[in-house]
Design a protein around this motif. Structure first.
Motif, short mmCIF file in Angstrom:
data_model
loop_
_atom_site.label_atom_id
_atom_site.label_comp_id
_atom_site.label_asym_id
_atom_site.label_seq_id
_atom_site.Cartn_x
_atom_site.Cartn_y
_atom_site.Cartn_z
N VAL A 145 0.85 -1.25 0.16
CA VAL A 145 -0.10 0.06 0.11
C VAL A 145 0.80 1.17 0.03
O VAL A 145 0.58 2.36 -0.66
CB VAL A 145 -1.05 -0.12 1.06
CG1 VAL A 145 -0.41 0.05 2.57
CG2 VAL A 145 -1.82 1.28 1.29
N LEU A 146 2.29 1.06 0.57
CA LEU A 146 3.00 2.36 0.79
C LEU A 146 4.41 1.78 0.30
O LEU A 146 4.94 0.77 1.04
CB LEU A 146 3.05 2.84 2.09
CG LEU A 146 4.21 3.75 2.34
CD1 LEU A 146 3.78 5.17 1.87
CD2 LEU A 146 4.39 4.03 3.80
N VAL A 189 0.49 -0.92 9.47
CA VAL A 189 0.99 -0.33 10.55
C VAL A 189 2.53 -0.24 10.47
O VAL A 189 3.15 -1.28 10.23
CB VAL A 189 0.47 -0.84 11.96
CG1 VAL A 189 0.94 -0.08 13.01
CG2 VAL A 189 -0.97 -0.97 12.02
N ILE A 190 3.01 1.14 10.53
CA ILE A 190 4.53 1.13 10.67
C ILE A 190 4.84 1.55 12.18
O ILE A 190 4.25 2.69 12.73
CB ILE A 190 5.24 2.10 9.66
CG1 ILE A 190 4.60 1.71 8.45
CG2 ILE A 190 6.52 2.36 10.01
CD1 ILE A 190 5.23 2.87 7.36
N ALA A 217 -7.51 6.21 11.52
CA ALA A 217 -6.56 5.50 10.66
C ALA A 217 -7.38 5.15 9.46
O ALA A 217 -8.68 4.74 9.64
CB ALA A 217 -6.23 4.32 11.29
N ARG A 218 -6.96 5.17 8.33
CA ARG A 218 -7.55 4.74 7.16
C ARG A 218 -6.85 3.91 6.23
O ARG A 218 -7.35 3.05 5.64
CB ARG A 218 -8.04 5.90 6.24
CG ARG A 218 -9.54 6.54 6.79
CD ARG A 218 -9.95 7.84 5.79
NE ARG A 218 -9.57 7.85 4.64
CZ ARG A 218 -8.83 8.76 3.90
NH1 ARG A 218 -8.35 9.84 4.55
NH2 ARG A 218 -8.43 8.67 2.57
N LYS A 219 -5.81 4.06 6.26
CA LYS A 219 -4.78 3.21 5.12
C LYS A 219 -3.49 2.81 5.86
O LYS A 219 -3.21 1.72 6.01
CB LYS A 219 -4.60 4.00 4.06
CG LYS A 219 -4.37 3.28 2.78
CD LYS A 219 -4.20 4.19 1.57
CE LYS A 219 -5.27 4.49 0.48
NZ LYS A 219 -5.11 5.45 -0.25
N VAL A 220 -2.73 4.07 6.26
CA VAL A 220 -1.48 3.69 6.81
C VAL A 220 -1.49 4.29 8.24
O VAL A 220 -1.69 5.42 8.14
CB VAL A 220 -0.28 4.29 5.90
CG1 VAL A 220 1.01 4.16 6.42
CG2 VAL A 220 -0.31 3.50 4.44
N VAL A 221 -0.96 3.56 9.15
CA VAL A 221 -0.70 4.38 10.45
C VAL A 221 0.72 4.23 10.67
O VAL A 221 1.10 3.14 10.71
CB VAL A 221 -1.67 3.68 11.55
CG1 VAL A 221 -1.46 4.45 12.84
CG2 VAL A 221 -3.13 3.54 11.26
N GLY A 278 -4.66 9.39 3.62
CA GLY A 278 -4.73 8.35 4.24
C GLY A 278 -3.63 8.04 5.22
O GLY A 278 -3.70 6.85 5.81
N VAL A 279 -2.62 8.80 5.31
CA VAL A 279 -1.60 8.34 6.29
C VAL A 279 -1.84 9.16 7.42
O VAL A 279 -1.73 10.59 7.55
CB VAL A 279 -0.25 8.86 5.59
CG1 VAL A 279 1.18 8.36 6.49
CG2 VAL A 279 0.13 8.19 4.20
#
Ligand SMILES: Nc1ncnc2c1ncn2[C@@H]1O[C@H](COP(=O)(O)OP(=O)(O)OP(=O)(O)O)[C@@H](O)[C@H]1O
Ligand SMILES: Nc1ncnc2c1ncn2[C@@H]1O[C@H](COP(=O)(O)OP(=O)(O)OP(=O)(O)O)[C@@H](O)[C@H]1O
Ligand SMILES: [Mg+2]
Ligand SMILES: [Mg+2]
Lengths: 341, 283, 254, 341, 254
Positions: free
Chosen positions: C9-10, C206-207, C171-175, C85-86
């Motif tokens: 996704v990222l 999730v990062i 959160a929607r995509k990347v947290v 979305g980040v």
């Protein structure tokens, strides 16, 4: 009890006193203003005459309105030194418009537009010029506006005459209450509404509280900053209408040192140059405090030079009294909390 | 019988207005039935302050106000005073097109400026240079002193090489004069629209080591150090007004008007050229 | 859950970042997948926070590109990052000391009406925001002394809890969580770990940046190690290779 | 190379340019001052005449010296609005002393003492009155000093005459160099020494950088704060000597708006209202910049009103140029760093 | 080393502290002994930092007394605390963003000459301070990007290392560390723990606040637990009673 006993508990020894004291102390700078008013009315009977209260309202209106715009700027950690010159320029432009068109609406629009335009330039240059602080641009703007106003007014230094609607707003009374008082209340009300109830107001507090975090949270920081300068300019424009109405004239010399008066009003009202702190309404209290002191000194016939001294002393004492009030309020809360455990 | 209470409002703290106040105080001393309340603004542009003073005088119930209007825009405040039954005498400057005054005691600044101009005309030749130290730009009385001087100078073709604003302060007067002298090392003459910058210009001439005869310096007001400059020969002439006379006659007219007596509507206290020779009589 | 889905996704490709003479990121590439916790590890000053700030729009990259859902994006500001979305919890917290917890919570995302006005001109729904924020913070089991007082004077952990709660809700995509448990107590840390599991289950990438190896081994599906601005390794962390991971971080022989 | 390529690299495409550019850019606001001077000397040949440089020095001396004190105050997140009135009061007191004692030393001592005493009151009231910000107390102090000066000088508003030593210091030259220039350099040198080499200077930066941490580290924060106001007052006293010497007189009207000039000089020099940042020497650069612009506008015979406009415009452009310089410097460093890997 | 000597070097007795309506410390008493590490434990908001700030002179106690070497002392300011030998690393760091690491290190304790002048009027020995500070920070194994740049832009761990190093160098009697390893990496944390052991060996009383149970069990000779401002227990922490300790902290049944 204790070894390290705090000062101030003694004052609140009788439990019943606390709720009342807290009630009184928590009304903030208004308390100090009331105390000042009581003092002055004891010193001179003229102070409480209805006519005089009207005078105070009229004399304070301009400072109060411009102080509200100034407060928004200071909330974002800024400063607007251009307000006085901006106001003067707006009256001159209004006066020029009046020479060509006998329309109160057009003249008022011209003043409001001129004021906001100067504010917009301040804000845009500050933000997009990446200047480290608005001090320089608004100081430059002071100089430029004053020069422009003088240039435009050349040959007709003071332009007499204003449309009747404007002199009514700025100079007349309704049922003995100066119309300018209504304007002040409306402007304050709108400002409080925006600052407290609208998202945009929340953003102003956020930008002032932590500009970097505001950026991080996706708040449009630049737009918020620019908007505060535009509003400060708009307030200068409204102030221009009030002053032009009151004097039925326009002049490039109006608003001298208005920047210092308005900043003082804001700071007396309890705001901080560190941004994000202070209730808009308190700027009004600060402005009225300055107005009341000046008026009382005039009424008391204090010698000119001594007036300057007295003004300085009383303002410091008023702020000092508010510091004391804050301190006592905090103490009272602690005592109350420990009693009700 | 009852005291006659009047208000006496001047523009801002400089010796000129202090002299006026002192003359009014002397008048009150000589006339015990007159009680004078004094007020003064803080600067040459303190319009709002003067309006507040007028309003509070009315609140205090004065019967008349003698005033040196800082700006014509104080007129509406005076109208209100008149509506409250207060008589108004203007001093020092007029408010053009304003009909409310009972009397005007003044030096016509334009005419006084002309006196300076005529003096300059008498000592300058065709093609000589002149630098002007203006007062506070936008203040009519001070602008008139410059315009009147230019009128008086008409006839000889003198070149104006610079005009700087001094806000009637000695500090700016000395700086602007220095710069004038730098830009025009052979400058023939300097005219200052108020006293302090004239004294400043004298100091600048002295600091620059220019001979007294090489340059003509004309001031205005004969105050604030001009006396010393005239004595030293650096300054050549000044224009004196008669503030004490102006004040005394203005207050007198006001008191008479309150009593219902008829008064002259224009009192000219005059102006005169001061030089080293005749200065003793103006002190 | 450890099986990474096909497309990231990222993705960050060949990122370079200088601060004056400091070379903080040297050709770093990472990928994050939906439904996966990626641990970003490294010594102090390795460049972890810098990488995160570049992704979330605080710093521009000197070179390199950021790919979101297969598209190269230019994230020019934190606002832009949030829009695509980040969501990020910064190490240096980014709270507004002068605002209350609920005001902090919704700052930049206020609940307001009417919807047809631009956000800035809408009116705040203070009550609604207070209630919802209280409920979320409550879930983290952190006790706040007063809910209507500015956060300036709250304890270290209370502040961190507010910041973490804020990111997880939106959160929607990347947290991205930069040391989210550093100031938290035992119980509160547990709650944050639970939250991370939940975020992953909801399909977010999730990062997680942390110095706590226990947490890494318990939660992370994959770990990327930075050392002095360079990516020095990538592995699936578990008990068996914990020592190897630590060695990679500190740059010692295994 | 890269997708997101930064602006500015193009400028530094040729590697050999970078060291030179960096060298030039890193000299700071002085670079802008030099550019301004070049511009003005092209516009008017009078600008570079030795006599004129002397004039600039004399005209700028007071602003420069007072700006240095102001800078120390601003380093601690403060502001001193009283400097101009403080200076005026000091000249008046000096003038009064001169009427009774014909001693240059006594007169100078009186001025220095008066200046420092006002500064001490500012600092003590601010710190021990627990005021939220020095704005109010120094504004009050402005009003009080101006009133006192007028009161004391009543009847003889401008007092002529100063002891010869003082007029020599303030108004004369040595080998064509105005003596005031030496004073400015000595004061700047001492201030830089104190700020950079002494423990006390380090404390000033610490208090400005993080007042709470300074308290936590056991720095005598209150004493440090008070000391900066005392020094600012002392600088006003030195400024009083210079101005009284230059004009050979004293007046309660001196120093009008000096507070704005000095703050502008400090900010132009690159300091921040957030405290703890900025090199003392840069305040001097800022003051000279203001002096140079005013002087050039006079030399160019710019119309009175247009001078105000031009002053504002040029100051903003100078600050903007410094912003650009900073930006280019940072870019050049990055490019250099990435080349030398 | 676990045997506490007879007299405590520091004792707090019946401490009470309110912040407005928040009752942060409720009749708390603790004692610290030379050559002992005392762990101060508790949930977020339990009052740990508040207690520390009262001891080190930042807040005055509302009630209660502080006893140092058997004498009741009034610690009215942080300067006073440092003077009587109490050195503190605050949780909120207290660094000067505008100063370099070495300047931070010696702030308030500058090396300067000549000795016969009062401290404020002495001249700085910049070189000496730079060298010594560099040496100490080096011991903590933290790499700083530039030693002559302000600390504003350094990473979270770099900042914490500077703060910890500062306190340990000036320790004389009591050292208080409020979550000193929160932002530190694996290796850097290890170094700080080593430092604490060394401080104890040198005869200091060390008060350590941390949420890391591993560190507590490894290092602490005694642990005091606060919960909602009240002292709820005191024990010798070891592997066996770790669960009990955690239960005490979170207030659950054992
Ligand atoms: N804005 C900045 N300006 C200059 N240097 C910076 C800046 N931000 C970070 N640095 C430097 O870049 C390097 C990487 O810092 P970063 O904050 O990314 O480290 P980190 O891996 O997050 O470390 P930590 O675990 O200690 O938080 C450090 O040497 C730091 O000093
Ligand atoms: N200056 C202050 N003013 C008002 N309330 C405060 C202040 N300092 C702390 N508090 C409150 O007192 C309580 C105790 O805070 P403290 O910082 O001591 O907690 P702590 O045990 O250190 O927690 P943490 O582990 O999260 O750091 C908290 O509820 C906090 O919000
Ligand atoms: Mg980091
Ligand atoms: Mg804590």
């Amino acid at each position: 009890m204790a070894v390290l006993r705090s000062r101030g508990d003694g004052l609140f020894a009788r439990a019943s006193v606390i709720p009342l004291a807290l009630r009184l102390l928590s009304i903030g700078p208004v308390l100090i203003l009331v105390l000042l008013a009581v003092l002055f009315s004891l010193l001179t009977p003229n102070f409480l005459k209805p006519g005089n209260l009207g005078n105070i309202a009229a004399q304070t209106a301009v400072i109060a309105i411009v102080a509200i715009g100034q407060h928004l700027v200071i909330l974002t950690r800024g400063i607007d030194l251009s307000v006085g010159a901006n106001l003067a320029l707006a009256t001159v432009i209004g006066g020029l418009v009046f020479r060509s068109f006998d329309s109160a609406i057009l003249v008022m629009l011209a003043m409001l537009l001129s004021g906001s335009a100067v504010g917009a330039v301040n804000g845009l240059v500050y933000v997009f010029g990446r200047l480290p602080h608005p001090f320089i641009i608004t100081l430059a703007s002071l100089s430029i506006c004053r020069g422009l106003a003088l240039e435009l007014a050349i040959g007709h230094t003071t332009m007499r005459g204003m449309p009747e609607l404007i002199t009514t707003i700025g100079g007349a009374s309704t049922f003995g209450v100066p119309n300018s008082l209504f304007v002040v209340l409306i402007v304050t009300g709108l400002a409080v509404l925006m600052a407290k109830a609208m998202v945009w107001g929340r953003w102003i507090y956020a930008v002032g509280g932590n500009p970097q975090a505001a950026l991080g949270m996706g708040i449009p920081v630049r737009a918020v900053l620019v908007s505060t300068y535009v509003i400060s300019g708009l307030c200068a424009g409204i102030g221009a209408i009030m002053l032009a109405g009151r004097t039925a004239a326009s002049s490039p010399l109006y608003g001298n040192l208005l920047e210092l008066d308005t900043i003082a009003a804001v700071i007396i009202g309890g705001a901080s140059f560190l941004g994000g702190r202070g209730h808009i309404g308190h700027a009004l209290v600060g402005a009225v405090m300055i107005g009341v002191i000046r008026n009382a000194l005039n009424l008391l016939n204090v010698d000119v030079f001594f007036q300057m001294i007295a003004l300085g002393l009383i303002i410091v004492m008023a702020v000092e009294a508010d510091v004391l009030r804050n301190h006592l309020e905090a103490r009272a809360r602690v005592v109350q909390a420990s009693r009700t455990q | 019988d009852e005291k006659i209470k009047i208000g006496f409002i001047t523009k801002f703290p400089v010796p000129f207005f202090t002299i006026m106040e002192d003359a009014a105080k002397a008048y009150a001393k000589a006339h015990p039935e007159v009680e004078i309340t004094f007020g003064q603004g803080t600067s040459a542009t303190d319009i709002e302050g003067q309006i507040a003073l007028i309003e509070s005088m009315v609140t205090q119930g004065v019967k008349g106000i003698a005033l040196t209007p800082v700006d014509p825009t104080v007129a509406p405040a005076l109208d209100k005073a008149i509506a409250a039954g207060v008589k108004v005498v203007l001093m020092d400057n007029n408010i053009p097109d304003w009909q409310g005054r009972t009397a005007l005691a003044t030096t016509d600044n334009y005419n006084a400026g002309k006196i300076a101009g005529e003096y300059l005309k008498s000592v300058l030749k065709e093609g000589d240079t002149l630098g002007i130290l203006e007062g506070v730009p936008g203040v009519p009385a001070l602008d008139d002193r410059v315009n009147g001087m230019l009128e008086g100078l008409k006839g000889v073709n003198v070149k104006i090489v610079g005009r700087g604003t001094t806000k009637c302060t000695e500090e700016l007067g000395i700086s602007v004069a220095e710069d004038l002298l730098t830009a025009n090392p052979h400058l023939k003459s300097i005219y200052a629209a108020c006293g302090p910058p004239a004294a400043g210009a004298a100091q600048a001439i002295k600091n620059a080591g220019i001979a007294n005869d090489a340059i003509v310096l004309v001031g205005f007001d004969f105050c604030c150090g001009e006396e010393e400059a005239l004595t030293a020969g650096i300054e050549d002439a000044s224009v004196a007004q008669f503030p004490a006379k102006m004040s005394e006659r203005g207050v007198d007219a006001l008191v008479k008007a309150i009593r219902g007596e008829k008064v002259e509507s224009l009192i000219d206290s005059g102006a005169a050229l001061v030089t080293k020779e005749n200065m003793a009589q103006f002190k | 859950m450890t099986e990474a889905p096909a497309a990231p996704v990222l993705a960050v490709r060949h990122a370079q970042k200088h601060f004056g003479a400091v070379h903080a990121l040297k050709d770093v590439s990472i990928e994050a997948y939906r439904g996966e916790v990626l641990a970003l590890l490294g010594d102090n000053g390795a460049g972890k926070s810098t990488l995160v700030k570049c992704i979330s729009g605080i710093h521009p990259l000197d070179e390199g590109e950021i790919v979101l859902d297969g598209q190269v994006v230019a994230i020019r500001s934190p606002a832009a990052a949030r829009r695509v979305g980040v969501e990020t919890v910064y190490q240096d917290l980014a709270l507004f000391d002068n605002l209350t917890p609920a005001q902090n919570f919704y700052c930049g995302r206020e609940i307001a009406f009417p919807a047809w006005l631009p956000q800035g001109l809408r009116f705040l729904r203070g009550r609604a925001m207070d209630q919802e924020a209280a409920a979320v913070i409550e879930r983290l089991k952190v006790k706040l002394p007063k809910f209507d007082a500015p956060v300036a004077l709250m304890s270290g952990g209370q502040r961190q809890a507010i910041a973490v709660a804020r990111a997880t809700v939106f959160a929607r995509k990347v947290v991205i969580l930069d040391e989210p448990t550093a100031a938290l107590g035992v119980r509160e840390s547990r709650k944050v770990l639970d939250l991370i599991v939940q975020l992953r289950a909801e399909g977010n990438a999730v990062i997680l940046i942390t110095h706590n190896m226990e947490h890494v081994i318990e939660l992370a599906d994959r770990a990327v190690v930075l050392r002095q601005g360079r990516k020095v390794g990538e592995m699936k962390p578990d008990r068996d290779n914990q020592r190897k991971l630590v060695a990679l971080i500190v740059g010692a022989e295994v």
